[in-house]
Design an enzyme around this catalytic site. Structure first.
Site: not given
Length: 451
Positions: A94, A237, A239, A241
């Site tokens: 992340s 960020d 990833d 999400d």
């Protein structure tokens, strides 16, 4: 939980987070899941290929067939899970620095696993007695190349595309070299926006900025908004999400203000929203104004997901939930944090009013965040003991859902250990910036004295 924190499990690659560890986690998950087939996804990190191979090996060794869906944003992997009705192992850290990697586990409904489900897998992992299958029963692997395209198509069908296109908006996008770079530029252009980008080349070394979309990492995006005269700046960020915004002047929008503005547009009387114990007064105000209920959980998407599921089983309407870090849920769309979808929902508001006007009702609060590194568990415990002693001596309302939160009426401060890094985090908020700084400094001093 010893293995899974507030948002999966993470660590420094080949130090605390190794291929062997990933194999064992995947074996445990594959043993607990009653599934003949699962998927493995990854973000853009340089170590993602190695660790995705390890995850696939762990799953196939316990007889699970594996779909290799490749580099993709976490919400795209969750969409794949729901569409195909298969669980997914996502290799991602992340927002953490490039040397980190991690694992998120997703159920066949596309939802991150609840605390109870993670505990079952953790128990299997700690037991260390995984039953592998004979050589002629190992799982098969296949590569799937359509996950990102299918995800973008679903996004386009889920938002008010015509409303956004008619507004003739310019979007400045910074996916931070992460997985959002694979889908968000295409998505926003398909919405009819003019799109200008920075840090939009997928690169697991993150050369342009650190993956965490905090104000200090996003100076290039602010400048791009001003240069391009964009209507909105969007940052993701690692990833994809989460979504963080800049207004049309190139000014950073606090994540708490964006969450409050989206919630104000979404909540109706009798609804419930869910956030973590570091919730801003902005969301408290938005919920109160809508005559909606605000529920608090420990910090981390896992805890928020678990509480949303409980509320839904009880018949409550939860149209929006999330945290002020840009991780927002729209459960009626999908119980997943989705940076691209969140940004599109914000664009729906910007289509009617300038971004600065959208968040203006939630201005006037100042936030201070500090991170203190600890060397080991003993030092962490000494520091937390010092925080508890300091909190007990204060004349304020104390909440211990997750760490120590003190509400003073005009301000609040929270001290808690990170669920993913060797850090103790301090959060403070007040209408007066000096007051927030004062509270954060007081707690920081107490923590330093307790080392």
């Amino acid at each position: 939980m010893e293995v899974f924190g507030s948002s999966g499990t993470r660590g420094t690659v080949n130090e605390t987070f190794t291929p062997e560890f990933v194999v064992q986690v995947a074996q445990a998950a594959g043993s607990v899941w009653d599934a003949e087939r699962a998927a493995v996804a990854r973000d853009t990190r340089a170590t993602g290929g190695m660790l995705a191979d390890a995850a696939a090996s762990g799953l196939t060794s316990v007889g699970v067939d594996v779909d290799r869906i490749g580099r993709t944003p976490t919400p795209a992997a969750q969409a794949y899970a729901e569409r195909e009705q298969v669980p997914v192992v996502i290799v991602t850290a992340s927002h953490n620095p490039p040397e980190f990697n991690g694992i998120k586990l997703i159920g066949p409904d596309g939802v991150g696993l609840s605390v109870d489900a993670l505990e079952l897998i953790e128990d299997e992992f700690l037991d260390r007695e995984v039953d592998t299958v004979p050589w002629d029963q190992v799982g098969r692997r296949r590569r799937v190349s359509t996950a990102n395209d299918d995800y973008v198509a679903e996004l386009l069908s889920a938002v008010d595309r015509e409303r956004i296109a008619d507004a003739d908006l310019t979007v400045a996008l910074d996916p931070g070299h992460g997985a959002g770079a694979l889908t968000s530029p295409e998505f926003f252009r398909a919405l009819g926006c003019d799109v200008v980008t920075v840090n939009a080349q997928p690169d697991g070394h993150f050369p342009g900025r650190d993956p965490e979309p905090i104000e200090g990492n996003l100076g290039d995006l602010g400048r791009l908004v001003r240069t391009a005269e964009a209507d909105l700046g969007v940052a993701h960020d690692g990833d994809g999400d989460r979504a963080i915004f800049f207004d049309e002047h190139g000014e950073f929008i606090e994540g708490d203000a964006a969450l409050a503005a989206l919630s104000a547009a979404e909540l109706d009387p009798g609804d419930t929203t869910v956030s973590a114990v570091n919730v801003s007064q902005r969301l408290v105000d938005a919920a109160d104004d809508a005559d909606a209920t605000l529920e608090l959980t420990p910090i981390g998407s896992t805890h928020i997901v678990s509480r949303i599921l409980e509320l839904q089983r009880e018949g409550a309407a939860v149209p929006i939930a999330g945290e002020g870090n840009g991780g927002i849920f729209f459960p009626e769309y999908r119980l997943a944090r989705d940076g691209a979808y969140t940004a599109a929902r914000f664009l729906e508001l910007v289509a009617e009013r300038r971004a600065s006007e959208v968040v203006a009702p939630f201005a006037g609060y100042h936030n201070v965040r500090r991170n203190l590194h600890y060397a080991d568990a003993d030092e962490r415990d000494r520091m937390l003991d010092a925080a508890a002693e300091w909190a007990d001596a204060e004349d304020a309302e104390e909440t211990t859902i997750d760490g120590y939160r003190l509400d003073y009426g005009d301000a609040w401060v929270l001290t808690r250990p990170s669920g993913t890094e060797p850090l103790i985090r301090v959060y403070a908020e007040a209408r007066d910036k000096a007051r927030a700084e004062e509270l954060a400094s007081a707690v920081t001093d107490a923590l330093e004295d307790g080392r």
